[in-house]
Design a protein around this motif. Structure first.
Motif, mmCIF file in Angstrom:
data_model
loop_
_atom_site.group_PDB
_atom_site.id
_atom_site.type_symbol
_atom_site.label_atom_id
_atom_site.label_comp_id
_atom_site.label_asym_id
_atom_site.label_seq_id
_atom_site.Cartn_x
_atom_site.Cartn_y
_atom_site.Cartn_z
ATOM 1 N N MET A 62 15.354 -27.828 35.032
ATOM 2 C CA MET A 62 15.395 -29.248 34.730
ATOM 3 C C MET A 62 16.167 -29.541 33.453
ATOM 4 O O MET A 62 16.844 -30.563 33.346
ATOM 5 C CB MET A 62 13.966 -29.793 34.618
ATOM 6 N N LYS A 63 16.078 -28.646 32.491
ATOM 7 C CA LYS A 63 16.749 -28.894 31.207
ATOM 8 C C LYS A 63 16.889 -27.576 30.451
ATOM 9 O O LYS A 63 16.031 -26.713 30.532
ATOM 10 C CB LYS A 63 15.927 -29.890 30.375
ATOM 11 N N ILE A 64 18.009 -27.451 29.695
ATOM 12 C CA ILE A 64 18.217 -26.297 28.821
ATOM 13 C C ILE A 64 18.635 -26.821 27.447
ATOM 14 O O ILE A 64 19.520 -27.668 27.334
ATOM 15 C CB ILE A 64 19.291 -25.336 29.360
ATOM 16 N N ASN A 65 17.994 -26.302 26.423
ATOM 17 C CA ASN A 65 18.340 -26.632 25.047
ATOM 18 C C ASN A 65 18.851 -25.350 24.385
ATOM 19 O O ASN A 65 18.076 -24.465 24.026
ATOM 20 C CB ASN A 65 17.117 -27.179 24.293
ATOM 21 N N TYR A 66 20.182 -25.234 24.234
ATOM 22 C CA TYR A 66 20.771 -24.008 23.713
ATOM 23 C C TYR A 66 20.546 -23.848 22.214
ATOM 24 O O TYR A 66 20.530 -22.725 21.708
ATOM 25 C CB TYR A 66 22.270 -23.974 24.034
ATOM 26 N N SER A 67 20.404 -24.950 21.490
ATOM 27 C CA SER A 67 20.182 -24.841 20.055
ATOM 28 C C SER A 67 18.789 -24.300 19.739
ATOM 29 O O SER A 67 18.581 -23.649 18.716
ATOM 30 C CB SER A 67 20.383 -26.201 19.385
ATOM 31 N N GLU A 68 17.815 -24.564 20.629
ATOM 32 C CA GLU A 68 16.451 -24.078 20.431
ATOM 33 C C GLU A 68 16.115 -22.875 21.315
ATOM 34 O O GLU A 68 15.008 -22.341 21.234
ATOM 35 C CB GLU A 68 15.440 -25.195 20.710
#
Length: 297
Positions: free
Chosen positions: A85-91
């Motif tokens: 559903m979502k990916i946060n590469y910074s975290e």
């Protein structure tokens, strides 16, 4: 002497042509990519496209499949498929949910979520673990059940892990499942909010693969080829694939082991030069033996 000159010229041209095709002047193409598109979105390293034909650039277990049935990008955990559903590469976080789940108000978790001990993924602190008990034939009458999942006299229940009432749930319920959900999605009454919790999924974080830290520190991307991921490691650099990191000279070929044309050329050139030198002295000796002799006086 003209034939000797022609022989030397041929040897020189042969050596030049061979060394013109060594591993330094022609680099093998990089088929694995640190970026790819899937389901209308762009995904980045360390995730990789599961259909890449010649190895992949990314971490083991981070392969994403892109089904043509509209299901979107899918990641597998312990053999079970989950929609991304979502990916946060910074975290270093991603949100997943069950693939086979309806968007109604009363979804049922098809199975529990399991992470292997060797997995690079782990749950974030933003999750809460729920414990589901489905189709129980006997149950404490005072406990509220999930009315939307009631089937005749069979009832289903949900509790927070660590707050399950004492009862033989496994003995009287058909199935059980432990499911992570994002905590803020179940902030109210659990028997009313469990559906939103399942629909909104759960959050994982990932850690860097320790086996490829040297490659990443040198500016490269880690890749693996073939069936045995860790035994077929390579580092994808701007100059091609390397065996360890972008500073070593261990060039890794794409499909097959490339011949070392530079070494072959050096050996051939050296051998031909020896032969030419031997030929030269033989010719001089012949000329000395057959030198015309003047008339005897």
């Amino acid at each position: 002497m003209a034939s000797l000159f022609h022989l030397f010229l041929y040897i020189t041209l042969l050596h030049t042509s061979i060394n013109g095709f060594n591993g330094h002047s022609i680099k093998p193409p990089i088929t694995a990519r640190p970026y790819f598109t899937c389901g209308g979105g762009v995904f980045r390293y360390p995730f990789w496209h599961q259909d890449q034909p010649s190895g992949h650039c990314g971490y083991p277990g981070f392969g994403i499949s892109c089904g043509g049935d509209g299901s979107g990008p899918v990641l597998r955990l312990s053999g079970d498929a989950y929609s991304i559903m979502k990916i946060n590469y910074s975290e270093n976080t991603l949100t997943l949910r069950y693939v086979d789940i309806n968007n109604g108000s009363c979804p049922r978790a098809p199975h529990g979520v399991t992470l292997d001990n060797s997995s690079a993924f782990s749950y974030t602190a933003r999750n809460k673990m729920l414990r589901f008990f489905y189709n129980c034939t006997l149950y404490p009458p005072s406990l509220p059940s999930m009315e939307c999942l009631r089937h005749g006299t069979k009832r289903s229940y949900v509790f927070m892990v660590g707050a399950v009432p004492e009862f033989d749930w496994s003995g009287y319920c058909e199935t059980t499942a432990t499911v992570p959900v994002i905590e803020k999605s179940v902030g109210g009454d659990l028997v009313d909010d469990f559906g939103r919790g399942i629909r909104e999924g759960f959050e994982l974080t990932w850690r860097s693969d320790g086996g490829c830290r040297s490659c990443e520190d040198s500016g490269g991307f880690c890749g693996y080829g073939g069936g045995d991921l860790h035994r077929n490691f390579f580092c994808v650099c701007s100059g091609g694939r390397r065996s360890s990191n972008c500073h070593d000279n261990g060039v890794v070929p794409i499909n097959i082991l490339q011949p070392n044309f530079a070494a072959i050329g050096t050996v051939v050139f050296g051998g031909l030069m020896v032969a030419a030198t031997f030929f030269y002295f033989i010719q001089r000796r012949k000329i000395g033996l057959y030198k015309p002799v003047g008339p005897v006086k």
